[in-house]
Design an enzyme around this catalytic site. Structure first.
Site, mmCIF file in Angstrom:
data_model
loop_
_atom_site.group_PDB
_atom_site.id
_atom_site.type_symbol
_atom_site.label_atom_id
_atom_site.label_comp_id
_atom_site.label_asym_id
_atom_site.label_seq_id
_atom_site.Cartn_x
_atom_site.Cartn_y
_atom_site.Cartn_z
ATOM 1 N N GLU A 134 8.590 6.913 0.644
ATOM 2 C CA GLU A 134 8.609 7.240 -0.778
ATOM 3 C C GLU A 134 7.425 8.172 -0.975
ATOM 4 O OE1 GLU A 134 7.441 7.009 -4.484
ATOM 5 O OE2 GLU A 134 7.046 4.921 -3.943
ATOM 6 N N CYS A 161 3.741 8.368 -8.891
ATOM 7 C CA CYS A 161 4.764 9.145 -8.180
ATOM 8 C C CYS A 161 5.935 9.452 -9.109
ATOM 9 C CB CYS A 161 5.235 8.391 -6.948
ATOM 10 S SG CYS A 161 5.674 6.694 -7.295
HETATM 11 P P1 NDP Z 1 -1.706 10.121 1.979
HETATM 12 O O1 NDP Z 1 -0.352 10.470 2.405
HETATM 13 O O2 NDP Z 1 -2.841 10.800 2.618
HETATM 14 O O3 NDP Z 1 -1.962 8.556 2.172
HETATM 15 C C1 NDP Z 1 -0.998 7.586 1.897
HETATM 16 C C2 NDP Z 1 -1.235 6.387 2.783
HETATM 17 O O4 NDP Z 1 -1.058 6.765 4.154
HETATM 18 C C3 NDP Z 1 -2.654 5.840 2.697
HETATM 19 O O5 NDP Z 1 -2.626 4.456 2.860
HETATM 20 C C4 NDP Z 1 -3.320 6.496 3.878
HETATM 21 O O6 NDP Z 1 -4.457 5.814 4.316
HETATM 22 C C5 NDP Z 1 -2.219 6.419 4.886
HETATM 23 N N1 NDP Z 1 -2.363 7.326 6.012
HETATM 24 C C6 NDP Z 1 -2.808 8.597 5.996
HETATM 25 N N2 NDP Z 1 -2.769 9.094 7.252
HETATM 26 C C7 NDP Z 1 -2.292 8.129 8.051
HETATM 27 C C8 NDP Z 1 -2.052 8.018 9.446
HETATM 28 N N3 NDP Z 1 -2.279 9.036 10.275
HETATM 29 N N4 NDP Z 1 -1.590 6.848 9.936
HETATM 30 C C9 NDP Z 1 -1.359 5.811 9.135
HETATM 31 N N5 NDP Z 1 -1.578 5.850 7.808
HETATM 32 C C10 NDP Z 1 -2.033 6.996 7.269
HETATM 33 O O7 NDP Z 1 -1.746 10.282 0.456
HETATM 34 P P2 NDP Z 1 -3.006 10.148 -0.516
HETATM 35 O O8 NDP Z 1 -3.129 8.725 -0.879
HETATM 36 O O9 NDP Z 1 -4.236 10.792 0.005
HETATM 37 O O10 NDP Z 1 -2.479 11.016 -1.682
HETATM 38 C C11 NDP Z 1 -2.297 12.410 -1.464
HETATM 39 C C12 NDP Z 1 -1.166 12.914 -2.294
HETATM 40 O O11 NDP Z 1 0.031 12.185 -2.002
HETATM 41 C C13 NDP Z 1 -1.358 12.720 -3.759
HETATM 42 O O12 NDP Z 1 -2.192 13.668 -4.286
HETATM 43 C C14 NDP Z 1 0.057 12.814 -4.219
HETATM 44 O O13 NDP Z 1 0.452 14.131 -4.288
HETATM 45 C C15 NDP Z 1 0.823 12.100 -3.148
HETATM 46 N N6 NDP Z 1 1.063 10.696 -3.446
HETATM 47 C C16 NDP Z 1 2.311 10.289 -3.736
HETATM 48 C C17 NDP Z 1 2.530 8.991 -4.038
HETATM 49 C C18 NDP Z 1 3.866 8.462 -4.298
HETATM 50 O O14 NDP Z 1 3.970 7.298 -4.676
HETATM 51 N N7 NDP Z 1 4.921 9.189 -4.103
HETATM 52 C C19 NDP Z 1 1.483 8.011 -4.147
HETATM 53 C C20 NDP Z 1 0.196 8.534 -3.791
HETATM 54 C C21 NDP Z 1 0.036 9.817 -3.444
HETATM 55 P P3 NDP Z 1 -5.923 6.344 3.963
HETATM 56 O O15 NDP Z 1 -6.067 6.238 2.487
HETATM 57 O O16 NDP Z 1 -6.813 5.421 4.699
HETATM 58 O O17 NDP Z 1 -5.983 7.751 4.439
#
Ligand code: NDP
Length: 685
Positions: A257, A296
């Site tokens: 998602e 989101c």
């Molecule tokens: P990310 O995709 O960076 O992170 C989402 C999750 O994935 C976090 O728990 C993160 O952990 C984890 N993650 C990141 N890299 C890895 C990896 N290599 N292996 C395993 N887990 C990983 O999104 P952000 O939270 O930084 O948000 C960035 C953008 O994403 C936002 O600005 C927005 O545009 C979008 N977003 C969309 C959402 C939705 O519900 N559709 C919700 C939130 C964000 P960690 O925090 O430790 O890096």
């Protein structure tokens, strides 16, 4: 003192040692926690889930797991004050936290209740009807679903640290699959507190839930075909993770998602002054500012008929001016800061990209007055509204998700153009349409649905009751195609199915009945010894069968039933008219009379363990019955589901009415509630 966040892995809490970083209060900038990654070998974490948590969960029935979710929800409800208190640090106002915390607990309750209502009190879920595979009916097929035997790896986003945790857990725990949860780092302190309270409650069996703060180390390398990954976050991370060799090699289920460009569309009928116009403006303002737009599902594109663009702009600006931005702890504040300064930098960068093709009408860089907060230490941003005059030529407004209080107003000239503009999002979670015209609603919904996971249509009749554009509902799917990740969460049992393996079983009716725990036509009919209505719940066996005596259906029966019920349809009353009917060729008995007469044939009238009949399922009238014909009924105990807490169980009876030539007249399931207690003076009949 700064809290050191801990992970809960393999049954114990400990502080990570690698890559420590500070987490700050979004308003004050004060360090509130330190988080570091664990250097544990994640193969062992997966094995702990598979070998300790999985067997314990699978030993429970769906109903027992549903009861566990309910206990968990109650425990968290009692502890929600401290979750609310800590949630302020994420930048959330009380109303924002209600969505996150009470929304999450509510989802647990919703799944607990669905689990009891819609799943059996057994370990096997029988999916759909029996498939007849041979002419004589001696070889059949049946789909059954069992829990996957691996771990559910839940990777959550920073914006809903509690809801994200609980909505994913609701489905996987109900399915019987243990979870390894990785919270997003910026708000991991709130997720850690929620998990800590869950573990302390002792409601979950050991190994059912592990928490990995920081990174997941080498976990992905060890995923196998029984594991499931459920990810929420950016499209970029999703792309990277779903391309991991272990995911590809082992066909690991990957539910995503991700970002989404969601639209809110004003219908051409909803001119300024109409209730739909006002409701539209309120919705856009609300979605821009709830959780500071870090949702989101938030509205990124506000589409309006070109003729109303000026009025919409004015109304939206006026609405946004009312929003008090500042310290979320203050009651008058409607919007707090973004989750972190890094997030604000990112959003500002995206606004700059949007401004290449849309003009900024209100918002950044004007921070204006902040209520009770310092603009330098907090991650504040005023709601930013942009206006794009030429949306057809634009690119950024359809592709860039500024994950903050940011939205672009877009004029459109016709409904086909509006539909085309929503589809430029390349797959969205949700869009909404504000119209009172059902033709407009139908054209828009049919044009937009293939590109969306959810569509909300709001007119004056339902505006007051609407659950809102931005709120995913436990019973409706949350997810969307394409850019939105291609996954589906929630949606009632649909999300539980992600964690179950569906298997088609082929064999004799008797074998299929034994394996599935559900009687199948053609399987053995057992002699219950007494009338089955005399047997309490636990004594009833699947297959216990009662066969009634015959009863003749007379013209007098038909007349009396017609006058008693008032159903004097010609096919029952008038031989000449009925003879013209190609289905009947003469007068026939009412189907509802046959059902009533069948009840008269199978019922055991004395006080007994059968407490009541709560419905019929899958009723089909197969062959008409004419006056002078005889019917009999067979009643077989098909399925049982104990409601232990109520002292009774649901018993489904496969019921078949047949005629004197052994032809099926009607078939259906009778649904009863049967007490677990024997009736002391019950006599067998
Ligand atoms: P990310 O995709 O960076 O992170 C989402 C999750 O994935 C976090 O728990 C993160 O952990 C984890 N993650 C990141 N890299 C890895 C990896 N290599 N292996 C395993 N887990 C990983 O999104 P952000 O939270 O930084 O948000 C960035 C953008 O994403 C936002 O600005 C927005 O545009 C979008 N977003 C969309 C959402 C939705 O519900 N559709 C919700 C939130 C964000 P960690 O925090 O430790 O890096």
């Amino acid at each position: 003192m700064t809290t050191q966040l801990q992970s809960y892995l393999r049954g114990r809490w400990f502080v990570g040692q690698r890559d420590a970083q500070w987490l700050r209060d979004a308003t004050t900038g004060q360090v509130i926690a330190e988080v570091a990654s664990s250097s544990t070998a994640f193969r062992g974490v997966l094995e702990y889930a598979r070998e300790t948590g999985g067997p314990a969960l699978r030993a429970m029935t769906f109903h027992e797991r549903a009861a566990m979710l309910k206990r968990l929800a109650k425990q968290l409800q009692e502890r929600r004050d401290e979750l609310y208190e800590l949630s302020y640090s994420t930048g959330a106002t009380k109303a924002d936290s209600w969505l996150d915390i009470d929304g999450g607990i509510g989802t647990l309750f919703a799944y607990a209740s669905r689990g009891v209502r819609e799943l059996p009190n057994s370990r096997v879920y029988v999916d759909g009807d029996v498939e007849r595979l041979s002419r004589a009916g001696g070889f059949v097929g049946q789909h059954i679903c069992l829990p996957m035997e691996g771990a559910a790896v839940h990777i959550n986003a920073f914006n809903f640290p509690v809801w994200g945790l609980l909505e994913k857990l609701s489905s996987s725990l109900l399915a019987g699959v243990p979870a390894i949860v990785k919270p997003a780092t910026p708000t991991a302190y709130l997720a850690e507190l929620a998990v800590r309270r869950i573990i302390e409650s002792g409601v979950l069996p050991e190994g059912a839930l592990q928490l990995a703060c920081g990174s997941l180390g080498d976990l992905f390398d060890h995923l196998d075909c029984q594991d499931i990954v459920s990810f929420t976050g950016s499209a970029g991370t999703a792309q990277k993770l779903r391309a991991h060799p272990a995911i590809i090699r082992n066909s690991v289920r990957f539910i995503a998602e991700t970002d989404s460009i969601n639209t809110c569309l004003l219908g051409p009928d909803a001119a300024p002054g109409q209730p739909e116009f006002d409701a539209y403006v309120r919705e856009v303002v609300r979605e821009m500012t709830v959780k500071a737009g870090q949702k989101c599902t938030a509205i990124r594109k506000a589409l309006v008929p070109a003729a109303y663009a000026d009025a919409a702009l004015e109304a939206l600006q006026a609405g946004l001016q009312q929003i008090v931005v500042g310290d979320p702890r203050l009651e008058r504040v409607r919007m707090g800061p973004l989750a972190s300064l890094a997030q604000r930098r990112e959003v500002l960068g995206r606004i700059a990209e949007l401004r290449r093709e849309a003009e900024l009408v209100t918002g950044e860089p004007d921070l204006g007055e902040l209520a009770g907060a310092d603009r330098d230490s907090g991650a504040f941003l005023k709601p930013s509204l942009l206006y794009c005059r030429e949306p057809g030529k634009a690119r950024a407004i359809h592709a860039i998700e500024a994950f903050g209080p940011v939205c672009t107003l877009i004029p459109y000239a016709s409904l086909p153009e509006a539909i085309a503009l929503t589809r430029r999002g390349a797959g969205s979670l949700v869009s909404s349409v504000f119209t009172a015209d059902d033709d407009v609603a139908t054209e828009l919904v049919l044009g937009m649905a293939p590109y969306h996971g959810r569509l909300l249509v709001v007119g004056r009749d339902c505006a007051q009751e609407s659950t809102g554009h931005g709120s995913p509902m436990p019973g409706l799917v949350h997810g969307g195609p394409g850019r939105a990740g291609g996954g589906e969460e929630l949606g009632g049992l649909r999300s539980v199915m992600h964690y179950l393996q569906r298997t088609a079983i082929q064999g004799s009716p008797q074998t299929i009945a034994a394996v599935s725990g559900r009687w199948v036509r053609g399987a053995k009919e057992l002699d219950p010894g007494v009338h089955p209505f005399r047997k309490p719940f636990h004594e009833l066996r699947i297959g216990d069968t009662f066969r009634s005596a015959e009863r003749e259906v007379t013209s007098e029966d038909i007349e009396r039933f017609a006058h008693l019920s008032g159903d004097t349809f010609y096919a029952h009353m008038d031989e000449a008219e009925a003879a013209r009917n190609p289905l009947f060729g003469g007068r026939v008995a009412h189907g509802y009379f046959l059902i009533s007469a069948a009840a008269g044939l199978f019922v055991n009238p004395s006080y007994g363990p059968v407490l009541g009949n709560y419905g019929l399922n899958d009723l089909r009238f197969v062959k008409p019955v004419k006056p002078g014909e005889r019917i009999m009924v067979r009643l077989t105990c098909k399925q049982k589901s104990l409601r232990a807490e109520k002292g009774w169980g649901e018993v489904t009876w496969d019921t078949e009415i047949s005629n004197q030539d052994a032809e099926t007249v009607a078939a259906y399931d009778v649904l009863t509630m049967v007490s677990v207690h024997a009736v002391p003076d019950a006599e067998s009949s």
